[in-house]
Design an enzyme around this catalytic site. Structure first.
Site, PDB file in Angstrom:
ATOM      1  N   ASP A  77      39.600  -1.414 -13.626  1.00  0.00           N
ATOM      2  CA  ASP A  77      40.601  -1.249 -14.674  1.00  0.00           C
ATOM      3  C   ASP A  77      41.409  -2.540 -14.791  1.00  0.00           C
ATOM      4  O   ASP A  77      41.765  -3.145 -13.779  1.00  0.00           O
ATOM      5  CB  ASP A  77      41.518  -0.063 -14.328  1.00  0.00           C
ATOM      6  N   HIS A  88      35.811   9.045 -19.825  1.00  0.00           N
ATOM      7  CA  HIS A  88      35.839   8.151 -18.672  1.00  0.00           C
ATOM      8  C   HIS A  88      36.605   8.790 -17.523  1.00  0.00           C
ATOM      9  O   HIS A  88      37.463   9.635 -17.711  1.00  0.00           O
ATOM     10  CB  HIS A  88      36.424   6.785 -19.028  1.00  0.00           C
ATOM     11  N   VAL A  91      41.391   5.709 -24.769  1.00  0.00           N
ATOM     12  CA  VAL A  91      40.131   5.234 -25.355  1.00  0.00           C
ATOM     13  C   VAL A  91      39.265   6.453 -25.656  1.00  0.00           C
ATOM     14  O   VAL A  91      39.018   7.267 -24.763  1.00  0.00           O
ATOM     15  CB  VAL A  91      39.399   4.270 -24.389  1.00  0.00           C
ATOM     16  N   ASN A 134      41.509  12.072 -18.295  1.00  0.00           N
ATOM     17  CA  ASN A 134      42.484  12.394 -19.320  1.00  0.00           C
ATOM     18  C   ASN A 134      41.712  12.874 -20.548  1.00  0.00           C
ATOM     19  O   ASN A 134      40.667  12.326 -20.880  1.00  0.00           O
ATOM     20  CB  ASN A 134      43.327  11.171 -19.674  1.00  0.00           C
ATOM     21  N   HIS A 158      38.754   7.984 -13.989  1.00  0.00           N
ATOM     22  CA  HIS A 158      39.521   7.003 -13.229  1.00  0.00           C
ATOM     23  C   HIS A 158      39.311   7.309 -11.749  1.00  0.00           C
ATOM     24  O   HIS A 158      39.673   8.395 -11.278  1.00  0.00           O
ATOM     25  CB  HIS A 158      41.024   7.129 -13.533  1.00  0.00           C
ATOM     26  N   GLN A 184      44.745  10.264 -22.893  1.00  0.00           N
ATOM     27  CA  GLN A 184      43.513   9.504 -23.114  1.00  0.00           C
ATOM     28  C   GLN A 184      43.773   8.429 -24.166  1.00  0.00           C
ATOM     29  O   GLN A 184      44.173   8.730 -25.283  1.00  0.00           O
ATOM     30  CB  GLN A 184      42.379  10.428 -23.571  1.00  0.00           C
TER      31      GLN A 184
END
Length: 110
Positions: free
Chosen positions: A29, A98, A94, A85, A100, A92
């Site tokens: 990240d 995904h 993007v 998220n 994390h 969220q």
């Protein structure tokens, strides 16, 4: 329009990639919230957790196994968090599913 994650998959944008196979890609990240903060994304464009279908079960399972492998490779033997998220109200940013992976410090998350 492609998301930033699709552009990373397509190598249009550079990223510090730590893992890749045919199904998913993992990279550090750029604004880490923990000493180890890696994002794991499926290569299939799935906007969010809410958009998953039964057809995506193998992809999601594969990503979870990849998360465990990456955590081990990153030395997170004492534990780590995996956060997803979902949607704008869920944090969220993007519109591409995904995960994390965060570790390297004691977490206060539930």
């Amino acid at each position: 329009m492609s998301s930033i994650f699709k552009k990373i998959i397509d190598r249009e944008i550079p990223a510090d990639i730590v893992f890749e196979d045919d199904v998913c890609l993992a990279f550090r990240d750029i604004a880490p919230q923990a000493p180890v903060h890696v994002l794991v994304i499926p290569k299939k464009e799935i906007p969010s957790l809410a958009d998953l279908t039964d057809d995506d079960a193998l992809i999601v399972g594969h990503c979870m196994v990849a998360l465990a492998k990456i955590a081990a490779a990153e030395g997170l033997d004492d534990g780590y968090n995996v956060v997803i998220n979902c949607g704008e109200a869920g944090g969220q940013e993007v519109p591409h599913l995904h995960y994390h992976l965060m570790g390297g410090k004691k977490s206060s998350h539930v």
